[in-house]
Scaffold this active site. Structure first.
Site, PDB file in Angstrom:
ATOM      1  N   ASP A 107       0.819  -1.230   0.000  1.00  0.00           N
ATOM      2  CA  ASP A 107       0.000   0.000   0.000  1.00  0.00           C
ATOM      3  C   ASP A 107       0.843   1.266   0.000  1.00  0.00           C
ATOM      4  O   ASP A 107       0.313   2.370  -0.106  1.00  0.00           O
ATOM      5  CB  ASP A 107      -1.003   0.007   1.170  1.00  0.00           C
ATOM      6  CG  ASP A 107      -0.356  -0.165   2.539  1.00  0.00           C
ATOM      7  OD1 ASP A 107       0.586  -0.964   2.658  1.00  0.00           O
ATOM      8  OD2 ASP A 107      -0.804   0.520   3.496  1.00  0.00           O
ATOM      9  N   HIS A 108       2.179   1.100   0.065  1.00  0.00           N
ATOM     10  CA  HIS A 108       3.063   2.269   0.099  1.00  0.00           C
ATOM     11  C   HIS A 108       3.954   2.416  -1.137  1.00  0.00           C
ATOM     12  O   HIS A 108       4.603   3.439  -1.292  1.00  0.00           O
ATOM     13  CB  HIS A 108       3.918   2.255   1.369  1.00  0.00           C
ATOM     14  CG  HIS A 108       3.092   2.410   2.604  1.00  0.00           C
ATOM     15  ND1 HIS A 108       2.963   3.602   3.280  1.00  0.00           N
ATOM     16  CD2 HIS A 108       2.299   1.531   3.265  1.00  0.00           C
ATOM     17  CE1 HIS A 108       2.144   3.449   4.305  1.00  0.00           C
ATOM     18  NE2 HIS A 108       1.726   2.200   4.309  1.00  0.00           N
ATOM     19  N   HIS A 161       7.765  -1.446  12.806  1.00  0.00           N
ATOM     20  CA  HIS A 161       6.422  -1.668  12.231  1.00  0.00           C
ATOM     21  C   HIS A 161       6.272  -3.173  12.041  1.00  0.00           C
ATOM     22  O   HIS A 161       6.208  -3.890  13.025  1.00  0.00           O
ATOM     23  CB  HIS A 161       6.318  -0.839  10.948  1.00  0.00           C
ATOM     24  CG  HIS A 161       5.080  -1.061  10.154  1.00  0.00           C
ATOM     25  ND1 HIS A 161       3.839  -1.177  10.735  1.00  0.00           N
ATOM     26  CD2 HIS A 161       4.871  -1.191   8.802  1.00  0.00           C
ATOM     27  CE1 HIS A 161       2.927  -1.359   9.778  1.00  0.00           C
ATOM     28  NE2 HIS A 161       3.530  -1.380   8.607  1.00  0.00           N
ATOM     29  N   ASP A 220       4.148   4.129   8.666  1.00  0.00           N
ATOM     30  CA  ASP A 220       3.476   3.131   9.512  1.00  0.00           C
ATOM     31  C   ASP A 220       4.381   2.867  10.703  1.00  0.00           C
ATOM     32  O   ASP A 220       5.610   2.799  10.574  1.00  0.00           O
ATOM     33  CB  ASP A 220       3.231   1.834   8.734  1.00  0.00           C
ATOM     34  CG  ASP A 220       2.122   1.976   7.709  1.00  0.00           C
ATOM     35  OD1 ASP A 220       1.708   3.116   7.457  1.00  0.00           O
ATOM     36  OD2 ASP A 220       1.697   0.952   7.154  1.00  0.00           O
ATOM     37  N   HIS A 241      -3.396   7.505   7.217  1.00  0.00           N
ATOM     38  CA  HIS A 241      -3.458   6.034   7.230  1.00  0.00           C
ATOM     39  C   HIS A 241      -4.728   5.610   7.994  1.00  0.00           C
ATOM     40  O   HIS A 241      -4.678   4.911   9.000  1.00  0.00           O
ATOM     41  CB  HIS A 241      -2.187   5.462   7.886  1.00  0.00           C
ATOM     42  CG  HIS A 241      -1.801   4.092   7.371  1.00  0.00           C
ATOM     43  ND1 HIS A 241      -2.151   2.939   8.017  1.00  0.00           N
ATOM     44  CD2 HIS A 241      -1.101   3.706   6.281  1.00  0.00           C
ATOM     45  CE1 HIS A 241      -1.666   1.889   7.361  1.00  0.00           C
ATOM     46  NE2 HIS A 241      -1.033   2.328   6.289  1.00  0.00           N
TER      47      HIS A 241
END
Ligand code: ZN
Ligand code: ZN
Length: 306
Positions: free
Chosen positions: A65-66, A141, A212, A270
């Site tokens: 997602d990044h 993370h 994150d 986020h």
């Protein structure tokens, strides 16, 4: 001063009104994309920023997602031929995935239409501008090579033009010498010292993009005195176990970080679909008042306190 534009503010999966993670930090003529989730190129167009000068892409960590949007962006840039060189800066694990995406999927077997540099970052300064630095710092993370980015303006001492004129310092190289810290002697024999015409040291603006994040203790020192902290709010306290198991913090934890380090502003991003903005904001502002939730295309100016 930094200008911050959010392009995507959702967590893990897109939402009807939130794209996947991406933001752009601008400083003078420089632009830095921070993360590039799927769909970022369309968000970039919708935001009005467009592709020009978008030749530095920083990726926080190797989750899809990044970074998945890099494939689309480099493909488009290759066709438009408006940028000759793109630098993608990330940790080793992220770069391995980005390399596969670019060389084995997007441009597989084809001539590269532009130069793409994949630059592995380690903790420390990853970009040095004339009056600011970008510092990568490790965050916990899930998995290795997760980073946040600190955008830090250099501190400076302003030259007090009015005071210099009152002391009879001519407009010319004498002023340059004083700025460089050298004393000068005027035609009438008087000596002017740098401290006679330089103001107090002004601290540079500090913007922290945490990415994150599973805990905040290890980054608290680095965040001290931040003008703005951008932090995730994937979960609320009621999902505390889920947050810990997935390597995320809660909105309350983000707010405690901002409070404890004396930040001026907290921007949450986020955002998952499991909580309403109202509940997220209520949890965070109970701890730290100056909190807001970023939406896609929101723009913020991060400047020195008035
Ligand atoms: Zn994420
Ligand atoms: Zn992640």
């Amino acid at each position: 001063m930094f200008e911050l534009t959010f392009l995507g503010t959702s967590a893990s999966v897109p939402l009807p009104k939130r794209g996947l993670s991406s933001a752009v930090v601008a400083h003078d003529e420089h632009r830095f994309m921070v993360d590039c989730g799927e769909g970022t190129q369309r968000q970039l167009l919708s935001s009005g920023l467009g592709f020009r000068r978008m030749n530095h892409i920083l990726i926080t960590h190797p989750h899809l997602d990044h970074f998945l949007g890099i494939g689309g962006i480099v493909s488009t840039l290759g066709q438009m031929e408006i940028i000759e060189n793109v630098q993608i800066l990330a940790g080793k694990s992220t770069l391995e995935k980005v390399h596969e995406l670019i060389h084995k999927v997007v441009f597989r077997g084809a001539r590269m239409p532009m130069q793409i540099d994949l630059i592995e970052i380690k903790p420390g300064v990853v970009f040095g501008g004339d009056d600011f630095d970008i510092v990568a710092f490790p965050v916990r993370h899930r998995g290795p090579d997760c980073f946040g980015f600190l955008f830090q303006e250099h501190s400076r001492r302003p030259f007090l033009n009015d005071k210099a004129s009152a002391l009879g310092v001519p407009n010319g190289p004498e002023r340059k010498y004083l700025v460089e810290g050298k004393a000068i002697t005027l035609a009438d024999g008087r000596t002017i010292l740098p401290q006679d015409v330089m103001g107090d040291v002004q601290r540079g603006v500090k913007l922290v993009m945490t990415g994150d994040l599973g805990e905040t203790n290890s980054i608290a020192k680095l965040c001290v005195g931040a003008d703005t902290i951008v932090a995730e709010a994937t979960y609320l306290e009621e999902d505390g176990d889920l947050a810990r198991n997935n390597g995320h913090i809660t909105a309350r934890t983000a707010a405690m970080l901002a409070r404890d380090v004396g930040a001026r502003q907290l921007i949450l991003n986020h955002i998952s679909g499991r909580h309403t903005e109202r509940d997220i904001l209520a949890e965070a502002t109970a701890v730290f008042q100056n909190t807001c939730i970023a939406r896609d295309f929101d723009e913020f100016v991060v400047a020195r306190a008035a």
